[in-house]
Design a protein around this motif. Sequence first.
Motif, PDB file in Angstrom:
ATOM      1  N   PHE A 195     -52.743  27.632 -39.501  1.00  0.00           N
ATOM      2  CA  PHE A 195     -51.882  27.070 -38.462  1.00  0.00           C
ATOM      3  C   PHE A 195     -50.439  27.517 -38.713  1.00  0.00           C
ATOM      4  N   ASN A 196     -49.620  27.411 -37.690  1.00  0.00           N
ATOM      5  CA  ASN A 196     -48.233  27.840 -37.813  1.00  0.00           C
ATOM      6  C   ASN A 196     -47.432  26.823 -38.618  1.00  0.00           C
ATOM      7  N   HIS A 197     -46.725  27.324 -39.613  1.00  0.00           N
ATOM      8  CA  HIS A 197     -45.932  26.473 -40.495  1.00  0.00           C
ATOM      9  C   HIS A 197     -44.453  26.455 -40.109  1.00  0.00           C
ATOM     10  N   ASN A 201     -46.023  18.206 -39.680  1.00  0.00           N
ATOM     11  CA  ASN A 201     -46.558  17.377 -38.597  1.00  0.00           C
ATOM     12  C   ASN A 201     -45.559  17.311 -37.447  1.00  0.00           C
ATOM     13  N   LEU A 202     -45.479  18.403 -36.706  1.00  0.00           N
ATOM     14  CA  LEU A 202     -44.497  18.460 -35.638  1.00  0.00           C
ATOM     15  C   LEU A 202     -44.800  17.515 -34.493  1.00  0.00           C
ATOM     16  N   GLN A 228     -36.977  12.757 -43.637  1.00  0.00           N
ATOM     17  CA  GLN A 228     -37.950  13.768 -44.076  1.00  0.00           C
ATOM     18  C   GLN A 228     -37.878  15.011 -43.188  1.00  0.00           C
ATOM     19  N   ILE A 229     -37.741  14.816 -41.878  1.00  0.00           N
ATOM     20  CA  ILE A 229     -37.648  15.954 -40.947  1.00  0.00           C
ATOM     21  C   ILE A 229     -36.446  16.820 -41.314  1.00  0.00           C
ATOM     22  N   THR A 262     -51.471  19.692 -33.977  1.00  0.00           N
ATOM     23  CA  THR A 262     -52.617  18.881 -34.397  1.00  0.00           C
ATOM     24  C   THR A 262     -52.672  18.720 -35.914  1.00  0.00           C
ATOM     25  N   THR A 263     -51.775  19.347 -36.630  1.00  0.00           N
ATOM     26  CA  THR A 263     -51.762  19.243 -38.083  1.00  0.00           C
ATOM     27  C   THR A 263     -51.135  17.917 -38.500  1.00  0.00           C
TER      28      THR A 263
END
Length: 630
Positions: free
Chosen positions: A156-158, A295-296, A316-317, A288-289
Amino acid sequence: MMRRLVAGLIVTLVLVAAGTAQASPSSVLRGAVRCATQPDGVRFCGSLDTGGVLVPARTLATSWDNTAVDVNFALPKASPQHHGPYPLVMLFHGYGGSKFGLGSDGGGIGSAISSMSPWLKAGYATFSMSDRGFGESCGTAASRSSVPEAECAHGFNHLLDTRYEVRDAQYFAGELADQGLVSRTQIAAVGGSYGGGMSMALGALRNRVMLPNGRLVPWRSPHGQKMSLAAATPFIPWTDLSYALTPNGSTLDYVADARYRGRYGVLKRSYVNALYASGCNTPKTFCTTTDADWNLGAWIARLNQGEPYTGALPAQILHQVSTFHSSYAIDHSEAPAPMLIANGWTDDLFPADEALRYYNRTTTQYPQTPLSLFFGDWGHPRAQNKTADIAHYVTAIHRWLDYYVRGRGRRPFGGVQALTETCPSSAASAGPYRASNWAEMSPGEVRLNQAAAQTILPTAASPAFNPLGTAACAQAPGATVAGAATYRLAVTHTFTMIGSATVVADFTLPGATSQVAARLLDIGPDGQETLISRGLWRPTVSAKPVRQVFQLHPGGWRFAAGHSAKLELLPNDVPYGRASNGQQNVTVSHLQLRLPTVSRPGAAGGLVRAPLPKILPPGDTLAREFGPTR
């Protein structure tokens, strides 16, 4: 003697064999990607784009953690004099995009940052990949089903994480070096927007790799060879993604370290929500991660919820995005690779101060490091991206890489150059203006002073300049907006502004969640206004007036005689930025507006004056190139 002759003959035969293998490899990346010689002699390894159809659909190689990544690689036409290892240009795509192929050499920005063709003709090997979660790098159902499930577990895209997507590029470059196809040290990073962020990160790392735990180690190929980036040319990149997406006005273009500090910023709602939605169009992405690091889905929901940005998740963001997705946060105890960074005046996503932040810190800490800036009316919307302007930049890219990667040609211009924004779109940009550094680009300034107090009301609403639907030259009625703090400067003589409009004033801001949205506009004799620059700011919270300074994003614009420069301070800049919850009245008094000019003091009939000393917030220091403070 005979033994030495035999040994020498064996070495010669080995070298000849290696040269032959390099000239026509049958496959690359441990045999994962097959190669074929094209009619023009180029050796291409990957998926060819033939009329929009990829043949075959994908060419997957496994990265350092066994994740499947779709790649293309090409070698220039071989000759008896040149058969490798070749200098390497790595080309990186934009957000939501995918790897580049041979493309064409038809000019424009694509010929420099999204096509292998011009680089192959110039004698470079080229590499491109689809970043994790995009394109065929586990970004489609077909690509995911074509490999064992484990190879897409981390596919998945990080969000361009230094520990993952950036490391993928370094790993594949190392594999190509181990195969003897490319140089270990003659490597360049080229890309725009998202790919520009990749290029910035690679340039900042230079000869280091970031591990999943955040630790930096020397960049080594899989076989242990020392690797290093020679140069980078990031186009419209970010340097601090947290600031680019949620600016708070803490960046000043004359300080040595413009780190993100102060209150949580204002969400660029139009851009952030659009980017998030487009990134979700894959079967398994950060949407969806549920891993807390990416966890966007939770991140975007919390940012859209708005103020107050208290609690664990907003913190945290900010930490995660600043630390692992921003080149500015990469340890700078070592000098970066030589970089030519280009950002746009009218780019509301990644404006020019993204480059200036990195430039000021680097030139202060490493004044001998080659670091050049190029500004113009290009980039993301509202930018015009005029053909002639792009041609100037493309030429600069080739000169930069030829010199710093291959050691060819004359040393390229190493200062700051700029082309101005002009309207209508058919009008040629002025410039390029050149200076040895950012401080010298604007030797004069035009000032406006107004002592009278004005109050910014939460109900004030100004004509929308939505970057996703408004062109740079779009106009709106220039009438004074009720409830806004408005300041006008009559332009008696023509002058050209290049730099950041600076506002110094006493602000009274009792609301802890309030903001100030600023716009600089040009009002013509017909009463119509054009947006020149903007900024979103979180002033210090105080029930009493506090003297403060902030800047709008930099711009390049010619104010013509008979026009007016208008500064408008609003409670929000919807739909560009998010309106704050609980916005309260903001009182402004003793305001001074400073517009930097390319002309020296005394020009424009005396309208241009000597710049006043820079005002520094507590804890800040001036960048090396600027003068004393007050």
